[in-house]
Write a protein that holds these residues in place. Structure first.
Motif, mmCIF file in Angstrom:
data_model
loop_
_atom_site.group_PDB
_atom_site.id
_atom_site.type_symbol
_atom_site.label_atom_id
_atom_site.label_comp_id
_atom_site.label_asym_id
_atom_site.label_seq_id
_atom_site.Cartn_x
_atom_site.Cartn_y
_atom_site.Cartn_z
ATOM 1 N N PHE A 148 -70.544 30.518 -43.669
ATOM 2 C CA PHE A 148 -71.591 29.649 -43.127
ATOM 3 C C PHE A 148 -72.105 28.722 -44.218
ATOM 4 O O PHE A 148 -72.213 29.108 -45.385
ATOM 5 C CB PHE A 148 -72.756 30.480 -42.584
ATOM 6 C CG PHE A 148 -72.527 31.043 -41.220
ATOM 7 C CD1 PHE A 148 -72.989 30.380 -40.102
ATOM 8 C CD2 PHE A 148 -71.850 32.241 -41.057
ATOM 9 C CE1 PHE A 148 -72.786 30.898 -38.826
ATOM 10 C CE2 PHE A 148 -71.635 32.776 -39.804
ATOM 11 C CZ PHE A 148 -72.100 32.099 -38.682
ATOM 12 N N THR A 149 -72.453 27.493 -43.823
ATOM 13 C CA THR A 149 -73.014 26.489 -44.716
ATOM 14 C C THR A 149 -74.481 26.289 -44.389
ATOM 15 O O THR A 149 -74.843 26.128 -43.217
ATOM 16 C CB THR A 149 -72.268 25.142 -44.534
ATOM 17 O OG1 THR A 149 -70.894 25.329 -44.860
ATOM 18 C CG2 THR A 149 -72.859 24.060 -45.409
ATOM 19 N N LYS A 150 -75.300 26.287 -45.431
ATOM 20 C CA LYS A 150 -76.723 25.987 -45.238
ATOM 21 C C LYS A 150 -76.834 24.501 -44.940
ATOM 22 O O LYS A 150 -76.423 23.665 -45.733
ATOM 23 C CB LYS A 150 -77.507 26.353 -46.490
ATOM 24 C CG LYS A 150 -78.989 26.121 -46.369
ATOM 25 C CD LYS A 150 -79.682 26.568 -47.649
ATOM 26 C CE LYS A 150 -81.114 26.123 -47.673
ATOM 27 N NZ LYS A 150 -81.721 26.414 -48.984
ATOM 28 N N GLU A 151 -77.397 24.186 -43.788
ATOM 29 C CA GLU A 151 -77.440 22.798 -43.332
ATOM 30 C C GLU A 151 -78.833 22.175 -43.410
ATOM 31 O O GLU A 151 -78.968 20.961 -43.304
ATOM 32 C CB GLU A 151 -76.927 22.708 -41.892
ATOM 33 C CG GLU A 151 -75.488 23.158 -41.777
ATOM 34 C CD GLU A 151 -74.973 23.156 -40.355
ATOM 35 O OE1 GLU A 151 -73.751 22.993 -40.193
ATOM 36 O OE2 GLU A 151 -75.773 23.328 -39.409
ATOM 37 N N GLY A 152 -79.826 22.999 -43.547
ATOM 38 C CA GLY A 152 -81.169 22.448 -43.614
ATOM 39 C C GLY A 152 -82.207 23.544 -43.598
ATOM 40 O O GLY A 152 -81.880 24.729 -43.578
ATOM 41 N N ALA A 153 -83.457 23.110 -43.624
ATOM 42 C CA ALA A 153 -84.554 24.073 -43.647
ATOM 43 C C ALA A 153 -85.751 23.528 -42.887
ATOM 44 O O ALA A 153 -86.032 22.333 -42.934
ATOM 45 C CB ALA A 153 -84.955 24.386 -45.085
ATOM 46 N N HIS A 154 -86.420 24.425 -42.204
ATOM 47 C CA HIS A 154 -87.745 24.139 -41.673
ATOM 48 C C HIS A 154 -88.691 24.660 -42.751
ATOM 49 O O HIS A 154 -88.846 25.870 -42.922
ATOM 50 C CB HIS A 154 -87.974 24.871 -40.346
ATOM 51 C CG HIS A 154 -87.095 24.400 -39.246
ATOM 52 N ND1 HIS A 154 -87.379 23.282 -38.506
ATOM 53 C CD2 HIS A 154 -85.929 24.887 -38.768
ATOM 54 C CE1 HIS A 154 -86.430 23.103 -37.605
ATOM 55 N NE2 HIS A 154 -85.535 24.057 -37.747
ATOM 56 N N ARG A 155 -89.264 23.737 -43.502
ATOM 57 C CA ARG A 155 -90.076 24.104 -44.659
ATOM 58 C C ARG A 155 -91.336 24.861 -44.252
ATOM 59 O O ARG A 155 -91.996 24.500 -43.292
ATOM 60 C CB ARG A 155 -90.443 22.858 -45.462
ATOM 61 C CG ARG A 155 -89.211 22.154 -46.022
ATOM 62 C CD ARG A 155 -89.511 20.849 -46.719
ATOM 63 N NE ARG A 155 -90.293 19.962 -45.866
ATOM 64 C CZ ARG A 155 -91.383 19.306 -46.272
ATOM 65 N NH1 ARG A 155 -91.815 19.406 -47.496
ATOM 66 N NH2 ARG A 155 -92.024 18.517 -45.437
ATOM 67 N N GLU A 156 -91.605 25.918 -45.005
ATOM 68 C CA GLU A 156 -92.796 26.744 -44.824
ATOM 69 C C GLU A 156 -93.021 27.092 -43.351
ATOM 70 O O GLU A 156 -94.144 27.060 -42.845
ATOM 71 C CB GLU A 156 -94.010 26.057 -45.441
ATOM 72 C CG GLU A 156 -93.860 25.871 -46.931
ATOM 73 C CD GLU A 156 -95.072 25.284 -47.610
ATOM 74 O OE1 GLU A 156 -96.122 25.096 -46.963
ATOM 75 O OE2 GLU A 156 -94.967 25.009 -48.832
ATOM 76 N N PHE A 157 -91.978 27.487 -42.698
ATOM 77 C CA PHE A 157 -92.004 27.804 -41.268
ATOM 78 C C PHE A 157 -92.693 29.139 -40.989
ATOM 79 O O PHE A 157 -93.337 29.320 -39.974
ATOM 80 C CB PHE A 157 -90.563 27.847 -40.743
ATOM 81 C CG PHE A 157 -90.438 28.086 -39.273
ATOM 82 C CD1 PHE A 157 -90.460 27.020 -38.394
ATOM 83 C CD2 PHE A 157 -90.288 29.361 -38.762
ATOM 84 C CE1 PHE A 157 -90.352 27.215 -37.034
ATOM 85 C CE2 PHE A 157 -90.165 29.573 -37.398
ATOM 86 C CZ PHE A 157 -90.194 28.502 -36.534
ATOM 87 N N LEU A 158 -92.517 30.073 -41.903
ATOM 88 C CA LEU A 158 -92.985 31.445 -41.690
ATOM 89 C C LEU A 158 -94.076 31.781 -42.696
ATOM 90 O O LEU A 158 -93.935 31.477 -43.880
ATOM 91 C CB LEU A 158 -91.787 32.393 -41.885
ATOM 92 C CG LEU A 158 -92.021 33.874 -41.667
ATOM 93 C CD1 LEU A 158 -92.227 34.160 -40.179
ATOM 94 C CD2 LEU A 158 -90.825 34.668 -42.183
#
Length: 181
Positions: A148-158
Motif C-alpha cells: 500500500f502507498t500512503k496517498e494523503g492525510a486528514h490532518r489532526e483528524f483524531l
C-alpha cells in the motif's frame, strides 16, 4: 500451474461469518483499545443487537463482503471487510479487525493477502483503499509491507488522550499487487 486458493492460507482461512460468531465479536467490541484503533467514534461497548444490525447490513449489501478469519481448527480470530465498492470505478475499501488474543502473530498479513487476492483476482477490482490512524504503527507497517502507498492525510483528524493524530489514506492498485506476487 496449480491455482492458489483464494480463501485458504497457510495458517488461516477466510470464511462466511455466522450468527453464532457474533457473541465473539461483541466481546471484542467491549475492549476500549480494540475500539479506539478500529474507529474514530468515541469508544463505546457494542451490544449484541448493534453487532447483529451491522452483520445484517453487510449480508444484504450489494457492494461489500464480510469474512470471518479462522484458524484451521475453525476458531474465529477476527474479520475482514471489503465494502463501499464502486463497481463502475472498480474501487473498494478494506478493513480488518483481529481479536486482542490473536494480535501480533502475523495473522493480519495473511488475512489481508487473502482478501486482496479476492478483491483483485475474483472481483476484478482496480484499486483498494483504507484509512489508518497515525498512532497505529502496527497496522501502518502491515499495510506498507503489503505494498500500500500512503496517498494523503486528514490532518489532526483524531483526538485521543490529549493529542491530535492524522488519519492516513492508503491505496493499492491492481498492477502494484501483481508485482508483489
Amino acid at each position: 500451474m496449480m491455482r492458489t486458493s483464494i480463501f485458504k492460507g497457510e495458517r488461516i482461512s477466510l470464511t462466511a461469518l455466522h450468527k453464532e460468531d457474533l457473541p465473539h465479536i461483541v466481546k471484542w467490541h467491549q475492549d476500549a483499545t480494540f475500539l479506539r484503533l478500529l474507529d474514530a467514534v468515541a469508544a463505546k461497548p457494542k451490544t449484541l443487537q448493534e453487532i447483529e444490525k451491522w452483520y445484517e447490513n453487510n449480508r444484504n449489501s450489494n457492494n461489500g463482503y464480510l469474512f470471518g478469519i479462522r484458524d484451521h481448527e475453525e476458531q474465529l480470530l477476527g474479520y475482514v471487510e471489503l465494502d463501499g465498492i464502486l463497481w463502475n470505478q472498480r474501487n473498494g475499501w478494506l478493513s480488518i479487525a483481529i481479536g486482542a488474543d490473536h494480535q501480533g502473530k502475523g495473522l493480519g498479513k495473511e488475512a489481508m493477502q487473502l482478501l486482496l487476492r479476492f478483491a483483485f483476482d475474483e472481483l476484478n477490482l482496480h484499486r483498494v483503499q483504507l484509512t489508518v490512524f497515525e498512532n497505529n504503527d502496527r497496522a501502518i507497517r502491515l499495510y506498507e509491507s503489503l505494498g500500500f502507498t500512503k496517498e494523503g492525510a486528514h490532518r489532526e483528524f483524531l483526538y485521543r488522550d490529549g493529542k491530535n493524530y492524522d488519519m492516513f489514506l492508503y491505496g493499492l492498485l491492481r498492477r502494484e499487487w501483481d508485482q508483489t506476487k
